[in-house]
Design a protein around this motif. Structure first.
Motif, PDB file in Angstrom:
ATOM      1  N   ARG A 142      27.077 -32.777 -36.644  1.00 25.41           N
ATOM      2  CA  ARG A 142      28.008 -33.824 -37.010  1.00 25.41           C
ATOM      3  C   ARG A 142      27.423 -35.313 -36.875  1.00 25.41           C
ATOM      4  O   ARG A 142      27.762 -36.164 -37.681  1.00 25.41           O
ATOM      5  N   PRO A 152      34.887 -32.822 -31.821  1.00 27.70           N
ATOM      6  CA  PRO A 152      34.705 -34.223 -31.529  1.00 27.70           C
ATOM      7  C   PRO A 152      34.417 -34.447 -30.230  1.00 27.70           C
ATOM      8  O   PRO A 152      33.919 -35.546 -29.737  1.00 27.70           O
ATOM      9  N   ASN A 197      42.582 -36.791 -32.425  1.00 29.31           N
ATOM     10  CA  ASN A 197      42.566 -35.490 -31.923  1.00 29.31           C
ATOM     11  C   ASN A 197      43.064 -35.185 -30.673  1.00 29.31           C
ATOM     12  O   ASN A 197      42.073 -35.577 -29.658  1.00 29.31           O
ATOM     13  N   LEU A 250      36.990 -35.208 -37.290  1.00 28.97           N
ATOM     14  CA  LEU A 250      36.772 -36.749 -37.283  1.00 28.97           C
ATOM     15  C   LEU A 250      37.640 -37.675 -36.802  1.00 28.97           C
ATOM     16  O   LEU A 250      37.404 -38.805 -36.678  1.00 28.97           O
ATOM     17  N   ASP A 304      38.491 -38.902 -34.060  1.00 30.06           N
ATOM     18  CA  ASP A 304      37.721 -39.444 -32.786  1.00 30.06           C
ATOM     19  C   ASP A 304      38.246 -40.936 -32.385  1.00 30.06           C
ATOM     20  O   ASP A 304      37.715 -41.334 -31.458  1.00 30.06           O
ATOM     21  N   ARG A 363      37.410 -43.258 -34.225  1.00 26.81           N
ATOM     22  CA  ARG A 363      36.523 -44.344 -35.029  1.00 26.81           C
ATOM     23  C   ARG A 363      36.684 -44.047 -36.617  1.00 26.81           C
ATOM     24  O   ARG A 363      36.250 -44.827 -37.306  1.00 26.81           O
ATOM     25  N   HIS A 364      37.379 -43.088 -37.044  1.00 20.04           N
ATOM     26  CA  HIS A 364      37.605 -42.727 -38.649  1.00 20.04           C
ATOM     27  C   HIS A 364      39.012 -42.637 -39.060  1.00 20.04           C
ATOM     28  O   HIS A 364      39.681 -42.028 -38.361  1.00 20.04           O
TER      29      HIS A 364
END
Lengths: 450, 450, 450
Positions: free
Chosen positions: A278, A317, B374, B411, B413, B415-416
């Motif tokens: 990742r 993550p 998440n 993704l 997390d 940041r995305h």
């Protein structure tokens, strides 16, 4: 706690094997023989098929087998009931088994609940799975988390079946028990770890993933014959739930993982495929890419995606571990995938050996990578008077080894590791590492503190 | 101040139109009909042509029309005198109008000063503009800031003209007045704005830019039927001086502009072209690129250059706004450009509809983009028990929706954003956004604070 | 100290030459004539061949010649003994010189110790060097740091030799003396320097590197006719040991070097090649790439590697200077390399002129690059009223000069230099610099402080 029972001792003396190293061809044949031996077992995510698989692996490496009870909470999941099966068949009026578990473990849908009934084809049909476009092959199906049952068979077999009635029997048991996985550790000089993981939950499928397990065993054997820097942890576990269970029980240990590889589909004849972690630029990503690029082997490198094997879990993550995945033809990328055509003939000793060599070379990079400082950074040092350079100038032929020395001297400023230098110079890591060793021995480099 | 006169109310009830949404084909025909209706008007950077154009647009959207007096200082520029024209012609000795403004507004050089004279062809020639290489077409020329006059005509017409003498008349008026532009705002839940700008200063040219104005009107109508997050501001203004005037009068407002699009050349049959903002990686740049990439529509994305339409002003270094430009064939890139061949036949309902859909999908990305966290980031959450995943494992067919769920989980997390995820996974934004919604509803995601 | 003896005054009045600038064709012929004149001299890393070479160069530029004694410690190296040679031959029984130094300086291995002996071909053979695959050519060989001797000859000459005996004479002298190099400085308005370096240690080889020296001399002459911003330092020194000696004696000065070029192989007919500095994105790297890209000249740009000419020393990690290398066909990349085929016919006036023009244009970029601030950054300034823009709008032909003005205005935000702007706009630097000058003169730009 019953889950820490150490598994059987290795029957082959490891140190002895170390002294009498196999040739590559022998290793290829050895791995193929292991695949053939493991192939008939009916593995699933729990049960005696996995246990027996780990026992056989434990003949070669000192495996520790872990048993985790049904109902244990593991991250977002719960360890399921244990599934075991003795027999299963569909028998016609004449008493002939038209579908027979004894002929192939694929015939029964994984985690099928027990059945004993008589029914017509019409009634049975909803429980039958075939591949109409690959009519000669038996598909592989499971239903871990649904209370269901079924049979898989070749579509052409289905088309030959009469209306019935049929005697339908699945002699299985779904009950509290354990999830089983195995670990083998090659201790290193530092506690930082390299993780090699492969799934062992698929029944009679060779490339997916007995080949991966066989390569992992040989890699472990090779590493055990060395005195490695990193600690190497090999994980043989059921897919998804096994990796999740391991992660749940080793949360704090994950911070020690410096590099990792998920090994799968390691034996088909297609070119090698590396799927990045990742992170995309982790050390393992760079090491594998470098080994593949300089190996001359046909290969592809692809970006991470959250689909495939247990890199899904290691790269979730919350963990985001530097773990990539090495396969030959990737997940679901070949027509034999998850069918009875993925049998021992589908994997070759040569392909498994090539996968093994790639893994081995990757460990050579991980083990050998470090930073040096050029102690004579102003101008080039005079290599000739140190015996490091041909004395007769003016010749246009430059040898790779000398280029490597010049590159190492030029880039050893404390910011570039040997892998950095190998990548920038496009020279094989081993050549760069040899050059660094020669320069260090000549007093021109010193190793940087980590 | 006379410059804030609200323009005519929309004749179509907007809410009513909202309930009875047009089909795409109807919208295409509607836009083409608007182009045909606006085409004959003699627009310039000031004057009644622009005013009449805005009145017609105001029949569809509640436009506020602004009037800015001649002589007003706007940034480095001054609002010019207002130009209007009643008639213009070149008449031969037989009384025939050999060049006639009534036949095409292109025949007169924009901002021509009044003329009434008799002269030979020789004397007239310095005031005539033709395209020798496209002899059948009338060119479009203006001379806003030079006290001059002239006629444009087909080169083949010029070649048929005798020596004269000719009666030469331009019945125009260049006098203090106003510069006129219109704004339409769809209020959003936040004061941050999305700017959509198109120039309305060209006389009888269809693609440049009546098509852009028509697409903007339909886009505004669609947005008005929603309850948008952003405030959408549509600007219908003369090119260059109009944008400069708006910027001069809205300096403080520019800091609210989060995204912007200059719409032009929106109706020709060439593929779509997006020109990035000066920043190059602004949200609008990423959103448009993503929509184009996943749409399957033929397209090109090019870097910013300080030449073209009003992105020149919005992207001047003092403002540096995140404003890109969407066209089909770009500025000056087609032989019909700035000639009489850029007529309503040159633009198609289908092309305008495709441009409109692209803009609309871009607004869907701008509106829907956000970041989630998440809540179960360690390993994959068990989607099956939440009804989010097919229960029968072992199948190799993966559906886009499930891939989107895995990508969003992997993704999210913090940041995305969803657009980041759509770009990295190469899945359509809408599919990613749907997956996020399903995961949020299942309690697996929470929205991050902005 | 005897090592600072100023070399001969220039015989051509420099200012006079400045007034009567040569045409390019004249410069090409001039450089070729210089190559032909220098060609017969027997240069090595020390000795009278280098001294005489520098004397001839000093006829054109006011060279300062430096003499550094044998045994001087220079970085990791020691200045070697000085080598000189009067004569050398292999004479057969009939008294014929079958190998004769007088015919070509290449016949003797550089730094050969004195020999005077009679021996058979068999005994001699270990001291003979040929190129069996290029049987008509004499190779170039040296043995600076090995006490040895040898002859080089065409392989076909060797094949014609009888068994001997032969009289073998090398009348050379290897003794304490000096290493000699020359510097020429064009003073600039600032002490920051641009370094141009070329090696002068190869005997009768034209492209490697008399052509480089000839180009450097003409470039120096051109610069001397200007009033440059930077101080330009031209270094004519033996390869490797010369550069190392200069670096050792100018350690503190190296911090002044802003840009540098190593010139070599400057006259063959192949396309230009620029090898980036170790940094890879230094100003010189960007300037040369830009000049090559916008010149229309065939060329290649390659990454740094620690092999080639004296960029190896200037880019060693302790110095890491922004020094690239400009050649035509690069180091060792042509079959004539280091053979008797690298003679004056191998280099052409036209190729040397093209190399010179490239260097010159690079200095134009280095000299002219600066940052401006757009004083009217909100919207575009009205160029028309300042006479900077065609007054008649609506035309689709855009002139490069106007594009350059728009780019300069758009990017002059204090962060972009003229070279940045030229690169981003893909316009020639000179056009961008002219546009900036015009805008500055119109009061629209001001120069940023350095």
């Amino acid at each position: 706690m019953t889950d820490e029972a150490p598994a059987g001792r290795a029957t082959v003396d490891e140190a002895g094997a170390g002294r009498r190293a196999m040739t590559g061809a022998e290793e290829g044949r050895w791995m193929h023989a292991l695949v053939e031996r493991l192939y008939p077992l009916c593995r699933s995510i729990t049960g005696d098929g996995v246990r027996r698989t780990l026992e056989i692996i434990a003949e070669s490496v000192r495996l520790r087998v872990r048993e985790v009870p049904t109902g244990t909470q593991v991250l977002d999941w719960t360890v399921p009931r244990e599934w075991n099966i003795r027999d299963a068949y569909v028998k016609d009026a004449a008493g002939t088994r038209v579908i027979d578990f004894a002929a192939s473990t694929l015939h029964v849908v994984g985690y099928s609940v027990p059945v004993s009934a008589t029914m017509t084809l019409e009634e049975l049909r909803g429980h039958l799975h075939t591949l109409p476009e690959q009519p000669g092959l038996i598909p592989y199906r499971t239903g871990y988390y649904a209370e269901t049952w079924g049979f898989c068979l070749a579509h052409e077999t289905l088309e030959g079946l009469g209306e019935g009635p049929y005697e339908v029997v699945i002699d299985s048991m779904l009950a509290d028990g354990h999830l089983t996985y195995g670990e083998y550790v090659v201790p290193g000089r530092v506690p930082e770890e390299v993780l090699v993981s492969c799934h062992v939950c698929h029944p009679s499928l060779a490339n997916d993933n007995l080949a991966g397990a066989a390569v992992a065993v040989r890699l472990a054997r090779r590493l055990a014959e060395t005195d490695p820097w990193y600690t190497y942890r090999f994980l043989f576990a059921p897919g998804t739930i096994g990796a999740i269970t391991w992660l749940a029980r080793n949360r704090e240990r994950t911070s020690r993982i410096r590099h990792g590889l998920v090994l799968a589909c390691a034996g088909d004849r297609g070119p090698l495929t590396y799927k990045r972690s990742r992170r995309g630029d982790a050390g393992i990503d760079r090491a594998v890419r470098h080994v593949l690029r300089t190996s001359g082997r046909e290969h592809t490198v692809v970006d991470f995606s959250p689909y495939g094997y247990d890199e899904r879990q290691f790269c979730s993550p919350g963990f985001d571990l530097p773990v990539g995945s090495l396969t030959r033809t990737p997940y679901a990328g070949y027509p034999e995938y998850h069918t009875s055509a993925d049998n021992p003939d589908f994997v070759s000793p040569e392909a498994m050996l090539e996968t093994l060599e790639t893994c081995w070379e990757v460990t050579r990079v991980l083990e050998g990578d470090r930073r040096y400082l050029n102690l004579s950074p102003y101008g080039e040092p005079q290599l000739g008077r140190r015996g490091l350079y041909g004395a007769l100038g003016g010749r246009s032929d430059t040898r790779q080894a000398q280029m490597a020395m010049l590159w190492v001297l030029n880039l050893s400023d404390g910011r570039h590791s040997l892998l950095d230098i190998a990548e920038r110079s496009d020279l094989p890591f081993a050549v760069v590492a040899d050059a660094a060793r020669a320069l260090r021995d000549a007093g021109l480099l010193k190793e940087c503190a980590l």
